[in-house]
Write an enzyme that holds these catalytic residues in place. Sequence first.
Site, PDB file in Angstrom:
ATOM      1  N   ASP A  36      48.511 -75.423   8.963  1.00 11.65           N
ATOM      2  CA  ASP A  36      48.530 -76.047   7.647  1.00 11.65           C
ATOM      3  C   ASP A  36      48.890 -77.526   7.768  1.00 11.65           C
ATOM      4  O   ASP A  36      49.570 -77.933   8.716  1.00 11.65           O
ATOM      5  CB  ASP A  36      49.555 -75.335   6.753  1.00 11.65           C
ATOM      6  N   ASP A  57      44.906 -80.272  10.170  1.00 17.04           N
ATOM      7  CA  ASP A  57      44.019 -80.828   9.157  1.00 17.04           C
ATOM      8  C   ASP A  57      42.637 -80.273   9.464  1.00 17.04           C
ATOM      9  O   ASP A  57      42.010 -80.660  10.453  1.00 17.04           O
ATOM     10  CB  ASP A  57      44.029 -82.362   9.247  1.00 17.04           C
ATOM     11  N   VAL A  58      42.155 -79.338   8.633  1.00 18.37           N
ATOM     12  CA  VAL A  58      40.907 -78.641   8.959  1.00 18.37           C
ATOM     13  C   VAL A  58      39.677 -79.523   8.811  1.00 18.37           C
ATOM     14  O   VAL A  58      38.568 -79.091   9.145  1.00 18.37           O
ATOM     15  CB  VAL A  58      40.736 -77.363   8.117  1.00 18.37           C
ATOM     16  N   TYR A 151      32.631 -78.261  -5.387  1.00 20.80           N
ATOM     17  CA  TYR A 151      33.285 -77.008  -5.027  1.00 20.80           C
ATOM     18  C   TYR A 151      32.266 -75.864  -4.991  1.00 20.80           C
ATOM     19  O   TYR A 151      32.189 -75.111  -4.019  1.00 20.80           O
ATOM     20  CB  TYR A 151      34.382 -76.715  -6.046  1.00 20.80           C
ATOM     21  N   LYS A 155      31.093 -73.850  -1.639  1.00 19.34           N
ATOM     22  CA  LYS A 155      31.455 -72.436  -1.548  1.00 19.34           C
ATOM     23  C   LYS A 155      30.211 -71.565  -1.382  1.00 19.34           C
ATOM     24  O   LYS A 155      30.240 -70.547  -0.684  1.00 19.34           O
ATOM     25  CB  LYS A 155      32.272 -72.005  -2.776  1.00 19.34           C
ATOM     26  N   THR A 186      48.057 -69.122  -8.284  1.00 18.24           N
ATOM     27  CA  THR A 186      48.540 -69.866  -7.122  1.00 18.24           C
ATOM     28  C   THR A 186      48.843 -71.304  -7.527  1.00 18.24           C
ATOM     29  O   THR A 186      48.497 -71.741  -8.635  1.00 18.24           O
ATOM     30  CB  THR A 186      47.486 -69.886  -5.997  1.00 18.24           C
TER      31      THR A 186
END
Length: 268
Positions: A36, A57-58, A151, A155, A186
Amino acid sequence: MDIAGKSVVVTGGASGIGAALARHAAQAGAKVCIADLNMDLAKSVADEIGGIATACDVTQESQIIAAIAAAEAAHGPVDVFVSNAGLGRGDPSHAASASDADWMLNWNVHVMAHVWAARALLPAMIARGSGHFVNVASAAGLLNQIGDAAYSATKHAAVSFAESLLITHGDDGIGVSVVCPQYVATPLLGLGDADAQGNLLTASDVAQAVWRGVADGAFVILPHPDVGKYNALRGADPARWIKGMQMLRAKALSEHGSISVESFYKLV
């Protein structure tokens, strides 16, 4: 796949769905590495569950490779890689109004991070004849997130890449699950478990559905079963589906004055 004793990496595992996935994996006997951006939170969750934490950092392939190396040094070859990290920025105005930087951020987090993990892990998994990828997408990857074109588009691409992985490597012993939840209580929505009710699930609800799906070898995992019905309706009559979504968008504007994920979950 039974994850007991398996080496599991969860990106974005310091909070929300990722932290719940890590906790449930550890409860099932897995050896968990939390990767993370927020190292303090990641270490806190890792200490709680007896796992390890690594900064990641993805959006950087090198950092995904480094996270895998850290997990393998601690727990042996990675058996399950959960690409969970995600974000949502929303459209500033019209559907193409987000900046190129925001589009590329969505692309790198929601798609390329999955690609880079697979690129790093597939050769060894194929050689062993086992391994599993859990790619967390969204109901938006099957349907659409009104008010966030970047987004939704990325996705959809995440779902497509997961499908390509399974078509190409299922016969190599590689499992793939793509997770498509709807709204979850969340921090992404500014909510916690106490806010969950009706169709708004807790992160723990989603995590339980995910690990049940992985155990059953499911490809598409739908923590909200209604998403499957909506997807069937969308495929059966696209024009009617689009009209319904336009009406839902109009309702959001009428009731909330704007299009935002933080309020949109109240309408579905």
